[in-house]
Enzyme design. Structure first.
Site, PDB file in Angstrom:
ATOM      1  N   ASP A   1      -4.578   5.046   9.668  1.00 27.70           N
ATOM      2  CA  ASP A   1      -5.234   4.324  10.710  1.00 27.70           C
ATOM      3  C   ASP A   1      -4.378   3.020  11.220  1.00 27.70           C
ATOM      4  O   ASP A   1      -3.895   2.864  12.181  1.00 27.70           O
ATOM      5  CB  ASP A   1      -6.550   4.004  10.344  1.00 27.70           C
TER       6      ASP A   1
ATOM      7  N   HIS B   1      -8.588 -14.181   5.401  1.00 28.23           N
ATOM      8  CA  HIS B   1      -8.692 -14.656   6.563  1.00 28.23           C
ATOM      9  C   HIS B   1      -9.544 -16.104   6.519  1.00 28.23           C
ATOM     10  O   HIS B   1      -8.809 -17.162   7.266  1.00 28.23           O
ATOM     11  CB  HIS B   1      -9.536 -13.901   7.604  1.00 28.23           C
TER      12      HIS B   1
END
Ligand code: BG6
Length: 498
Positions: free
Chosen positions: A17, A249
């Site tokens: 993906d 993040h």
């Protein structure tokens, strides 16, 4: 833009993906805009059986869904894809890597390309070690390959599962590659809005002087998603939001907003400052984990007006899963600039809104000339840095509402990317892949930043493992998260910027 050296890109896990949703669309956009080496070829290496044409077809279809440059014409695609090849391979054992070596030698000769090679690991993390061994054992970083050329490795997150596994992975990588050849991807660093935090802070005279504990009351960092776990159950249920978002993040956003100005804006100086900052996060004892962290898991609810299932009912998630889909924590940075300023971090899935932002709140006025009204309505000045969507920055302050009496009303001064620049920013992956081929590590995590961040997050995970699991689910899909997360901040007399 600097010209890029002729290069060979090998994508491990090319049939997956990530490669179709992010990597190839970024490669194509760079190529289409002329920000790609003139001479190149790309080799896909993965288990799914394809020949070159079959693989190219999957890329064509993916570009037409995911690429910023779509629709892609047949002619453009033919030009780009004639340099894409695919090797049906196995991650274990030596044969596929030996075949890769033979293939690279052959094509490098045919196209007259020096062996500047980017090895891009976009596989499940479980095979990272196999791939690194395979590259090494087949001599793909040996003298024949490296002589006068570069060889770089790109590793996707999650980089490890906890502190120990990240340390082991680092050791493995560094036994084959030098740190200056390693590119640990955190795609948040490729976002324009995240890079702009440095510019905002370090290229303006008006913000940096007040960017400290004398003027700032607290900082909130939120990365909220309305989507659920989607089709990534297998990965996410082992990770949880704490590993999936907080360790990487969120720590990068924290670093960007809180580091000291580096001597130079380059990879070493920026990353030195990040390591220093992350080291200054106050460690959490078990008792602190109890007091300063909250975890959650979503229940049934609604997204965009449509009913959605609970996390445990998602496809592929065990009915007794205790994985966190939400986490909030309060931390302190023990240094001269930030001592005493709480940083509240939260991230989760299936929340009311999709937004990522950093909200910096300034201290309250010591006294209001305009009576109680002045203080109550304005509360606190703030700067809201919106990472996404509606990328921009707003500064919030009080102004006199027109009229004969003095009425103080809150107003905003807004900078918005779209209206100011009228350009659609490149996708984070475009910027990062460009930098990899260029050889600029500024926007990539270094081994020590990664490990220090893991040290802190592992202390939270260890604390959670020793505490009783909250009774999950504990927040409704489409809400703002668990009530305990509100309590975390309201107890301090503050509230989330919802
Ligand atoms: C990925 C996480 O790294 O970041 C995902 O694995 C998450 O779970 C995604 O949804 C968020 O990225 P962005 O760019 O949409 O904020």
């Amino acid at each position: 833009m600097a010209e890029l050296e002729h290069s060979i890109i090998v994508i491990f896990g090319a049939s997956g993906d990530l490669s179709h949703i992010k990597i190839f669309p970024a490669l194509y956009s760079l190529w289409e805009e002329g920000f790609f080496p003139d001479n190149f070829f790309i080799v896909g290496f993965a288990r799914t059986r394809f020949d070159d044409d079959g693989f190219r077809k999957t890329i064509f279809d993916a570009l037409n869904v995911n690429c910023r440059k779509r629709p892609i014409t047949d002619e453009d695609f033919l030009n780009f894809s004639s340099r894409i090849f695919y090797l049906t391979s196995q991650y274990e054992g030596a044969e596929s890597y030996a075949e890769l070596g033979r293939f690279i030698n052959l094509k490098a000769k045919e196209y007259n390309i020096p062996k500047n090679i980017v090895y891009y690991l976009s596989t499940p993390p479980s095979v990272y070690m196999n791939v690194i061994d395979g590259i090494n054992d087949a001599g793909l970083t040996g003298e024949d390959f490296k002589k006068d050329n570069f060889s770089r490795i790109v590793i996707e997150k999650p980089f490890g599962y906890d502190y120990e596994s990240a340390r082991d992975l680092n050791s493995k990588i560094l036994s084959v590659f030098k740190e200056k050849e390693v590119y640990r991807i955190d795609h948040y660093l490729g976002k324009e809005t995240v890079q702009n935090i440095f510019v905002f802070r370090f290229s303006n005279a008006i913000f940096e002087p007040v960017w400290n504990n004398k003027y700032i009351d607290h900082v909130q960092i939120s990365s909220l998603e309305s989507i659920g776990v989607g089709f990534r159950a297998g990965y996410f249920d082992k990770a949880g939001v704490i590993r999936d978002m907080m360790q990487n993040h969120m720590m990068q956003l924290l670093s960007a907003v809180a580091i000291e100005p580096p001597a130079l804006f380059d990879a070493d100086d920026i990353r030195n400052e990040k390591a220093k900052l992350l080291k200054s996060i106050r460690p959490l004892s078990l008792n602190d984990v109890r007091k300063y962290t909250v975890r959650g898991q979503y229940d049934r609810g609604a997204e965009g007006g449509k009913p959605v299932v609970s996390y445990k009912e998602e496809e592929g998630i065990p009915a007794n899963s205790i994985t966190d889909t939400y986490a909030a924590l309060k931390l302190f940075i023990d240094n001269y600039r930030w001592a005493g300023v709480p940083f509240y971090l939260r991230s989760g899935k299936r929340l009311k809104k999709h937004k990522t932002e950093i909200a910096v709140y300034f201290k309250k006025l010591p006294y209001s000339l305009y009576g109680k009204d002045g203080i109550e309505k304005i509360k606190q000045n703030s700067i809201i840095i919106t990472i996404q969507p509606n990328e921009g920055i707003s500064i919030n302050f009080g102004a006199k509402a027109p009229g004969f009496k003095v009425d103080v009303e809150p107003v905003n001064m807004v900078f918005n990317y779209k209206s100011s620049f009228k350009l659609s920013p490149p996708d984070a992956y475009e910027r990062l892949i460009y930098d990899i081929i260029l050889g600029d590590q500024t926007l990539f995590a270094r081994y020590d930043d990664t490990l220090i961040a893991w040290q802190f997050i592992t202390s939270v995970m260890n604390g959670w493992a020793r505490m009783e699991t909250p009774s999950f689910p504990n927040y409704e899909a489409g809400s703002w998260g668990p009530v305990e997360a509100d309590r975390l901040i309201t107890e301090d007399g503050r509230s989330w910027n919802n």
